[in-house]
Design a protein around this motif. Structure first.
Motif, PDB file in Angstrom:
ATOM      1  N   LYS A 152     -16.951 -60.886 -22.577  1.00  0.00           N
ATOM      2  CA  LYS A 152     -17.786 -60.178 -21.602  1.00  0.00           C
ATOM      3  C   LYS A 152     -16.933 -59.224 -20.764  1.00  0.00           C
ATOM      4  CE  LYS A 152     -21.079 -60.869 -17.832  1.00  0.00           C
ATOM      5  NZ  LYS A 152     -21.783 -61.859 -16.968  1.00  0.00           N
ATOM      6  N   LYS A 153     -15.749 -59.694 -20.349  1.00  0.00           N
ATOM      7  CA  LYS A 153     -14.847 -58.832 -19.571  1.00  0.00           C
ATOM      8  C   LYS A 153     -14.406 -57.625 -20.398  1.00  0.00           C
ATOM      9  CE  LYS A 153     -12.872 -62.557 -16.741  1.00  0.00           C
ATOM     10  NZ  LYS A 153     -11.633 -63.336 -16.428  1.00  0.00           N
ATOM     11  N   SER A 154     -14.070 -57.868 -21.662  1.00  0.00           N
ATOM     12  CA  SER A 154     -13.618 -56.783 -22.524  1.00  0.00           C
ATOM     13  C   SER A 154     -14.740 -55.784 -22.782  1.00  0.00           C
ATOM     14  CB  SER A 154     -13.094 -57.343 -23.854  1.00  0.00           C
ATOM     15  OG  SER A 154     -11.889 -58.053 -23.655  1.00  0.00           O
ATOM     16  N   ALA A 176     -16.590 -49.146 -19.445  1.00  0.00           N
ATOM     17  CA  ALA A 176     -16.006 -48.310 -18.383  1.00  0.00           C
ATOM     18  C   ALA A 176     -15.143 -47.202 -18.982  1.00  0.00           C
ATOM     19  CB  ALA A 176     -15.174 -49.179 -17.444  1.00  0.00           C
ATOM     20  N   ALA A 177     -14.324 -47.547 -19.982  1.00  0.00           N
ATOM     21  CA  ALA A 177     -13.470 -46.540 -20.622  1.00  0.00           C
ATOM     22  C   ALA A 177     -14.309 -45.500 -21.354  1.00  0.00           C
ATOM     23  CB  ALA A 177     -12.512 -47.223 -21.600  1.00  0.00           C
ATOM     24  N   TYR A 178     -15.347 -45.959 -22.032  1.00  0.00           N
ATOM     25  CA  TYR A 178     -16.219 -45.046 -22.781  1.00  0.00           C
ATOM     26  C   TYR A 178     -16.920 -44.069 -21.831  1.00  0.00           C
ATOM     27  CZ  TYR A 178     -20.403 -43.545 -25.310  1.00  0.00           C
ATOM     28  OH  TYR A 178     -21.420 -42.802 -25.865  1.00  0.00           O
ATOM     29  N   SER A 219     -17.740 -38.802 -19.571  1.00  0.00           N
ATOM     30  CA  SER A 219     -17.934 -37.962 -18.388  1.00  0.00           C
ATOM     31  C   SER A 219     -16.951 -36.807 -18.369  1.00  0.00           C
ATOM     32  CB  SER A 219     -17.783 -38.796 -17.112  1.00  0.00           C
ATOM     33  OG  SER A 219     -18.772 -39.799 -17.048  1.00  0.00           O
ATOM     34  N   ARG A 220     -15.731 -37.050 -18.819  1.00  0.00           N
ATOM     35  CA  ARG A 220     -14.728 -35.988 -18.850  1.00  0.00           C
ATOM     36  C   ARG A 220     -15.174 -34.846 -19.766  1.00  0.00           C
ATOM     37  NH1 ARG A 220      -9.113 -37.289 -21.595  1.00  0.00           N
ATOM     38  NH2 ARG A 220      -8.673 -38.389 -19.634  1.00  0.00           N
ATOM     39  N   TYR A 241      -7.624 -48.183 -27.553  1.00  0.00           N
ATOM     40  CA  TYR A 241      -7.796 -46.889 -28.236  1.00  0.00           C
ATOM     41  C   TYR A 241      -8.390 -45.847 -27.286  1.00  0.00           C
ATOM     42  CZ  TYR A 241      -9.823 -43.522 -31.556  1.00  0.00           C
ATOM     43  OH  TYR A 241     -10.182 -42.387 -32.233  1.00  0.00           O
ATOM     44  N   LEU A 242      -9.470 -46.205 -26.601  1.00  0.00           N
ATOM     45  CA  LEU A 242     -10.104 -45.259 -25.689  1.00  0.00           C
ATOM     46  C   LEU A 242      -9.220 -44.972 -24.477  1.00  0.00           C
ATOM     47  CD1 LEU A 242     -13.843 -46.448 -25.713  1.00  0.00           C
ATOM     48  CD2 LEU A 242     -12.770 -44.621 -27.047  1.00  0.00           C
TER      49      LEU A 242
END
Length: 242
Positions: free
Chosen positions: A153-155, A161-163, A168-169, A234-235
């Motif tokens: 769940k944490k991962s 969040a990373a995605y 957004s960038r 990776y992200l």
């Protein structure tokens, strides 16, 4: 009245005797290592083998559970710290080459315990353990499964969040579309959807032989966790290299 009661008592007694455990138990037979290896290497052999109702997977789970239970009372060199995700077939593959020929006609359990202790000495890392180290303190499979579920769940949250940060960038910079009208953000969305399908299919493939075992949930969750952690890395690499 007394006669009817007596007949009822006889009927109940007869029914009880008909299902007495003594009539349904098979006589104890020695599971030698030679028998064990032959029975477990041939599909269907355990159903028609020399020992009635012998189940290779259950036998190995019992051996592993016994070792885990004994660990606290044993000397460090006698303990085995195998990962909670260890599947019976993975242990089976380790049995054989390291066992002397003189041991093959003796009971299988002691030999398998020695293999466990040699293959998973406490303090050594194992390739079968999930990348996360926070679950190593789990004392049994139930605790391991619960811990891995929390870690997954944490991962998943880290992955999302990373995605979102990366997406957004690309949307903020207004990256131009290519000749097909696709933007980098659009490709990221496609890649993420494709990765989810690949992760699930890969774990279905890797854990297929454990699907009918009691530890399947733990093994499958560990696979998802490992794949998810790799995707987060990776992200995050792309986030750190704009």
């Amino acid at each position: 009245m007394k006669k009817a009661a007596l007949l009822m008592l006889i009927a109940v007694s007869s029914a009880a005797n008909a299902i007495t455990p003594l009539e349904t138990r098979y006589p104890q037979e020695t599971v030698t290592l030679n028998y064990f290896m032959e029975a477990c290497s041939v599909v269907g052999e355990t159903a028609n083998g020399l020992i009635h109702h012998f189940d290779c997977e259950s036998y190995l789970y019992a051996v592993m559970d016994t070792q885990r239970e004994l660990n606290p009372s044993l000397k460090p060199e006698q303990r085995a710290c195998m990962p909670g995700t260890l599947a019976p077939w993975q242990l089976y593959e380790r049995i054989g080459p390291d066992v002397p020929e003189s041991e093959w006609n003796k009971p299988a359990a002691p030999a398998i315990l020695r293999v466990l202790r040699q293959a998973y000495p406490c303090g050594a890392s194992t390739v079968s353990a999930p990348q996360s180290t926070s679950c190593k303190a789990a004392n049994n499979e139930s605790e391991m499964h619960e811990c891995l579920t929390v870690e997954l769940k944490k991962s998943d949250e880290e992955l999302n969040a990373a995605y979102q940060k990366l997406l957004s960038r690309y949307e903020a910079t207004g990256a131009p579309a290519n000749a097909q009208g696709q933007t980098q953000g659009g490709y990221l969305k496609e890649a993420q959807r494709g990765w989810i399908k690949l992760r699930d299919a890969s774990c279905d493939f890797e854990t297929h032989e454990s699907r009918t075992g009691s530890g399947f949930g733990t093994i499958y969750t560990a696979c998802l966790l490992e794949q998810t952690q790799k995707r987060v890395e990776y992200l995050n690499w792309f986030i750190g290299h704009p």
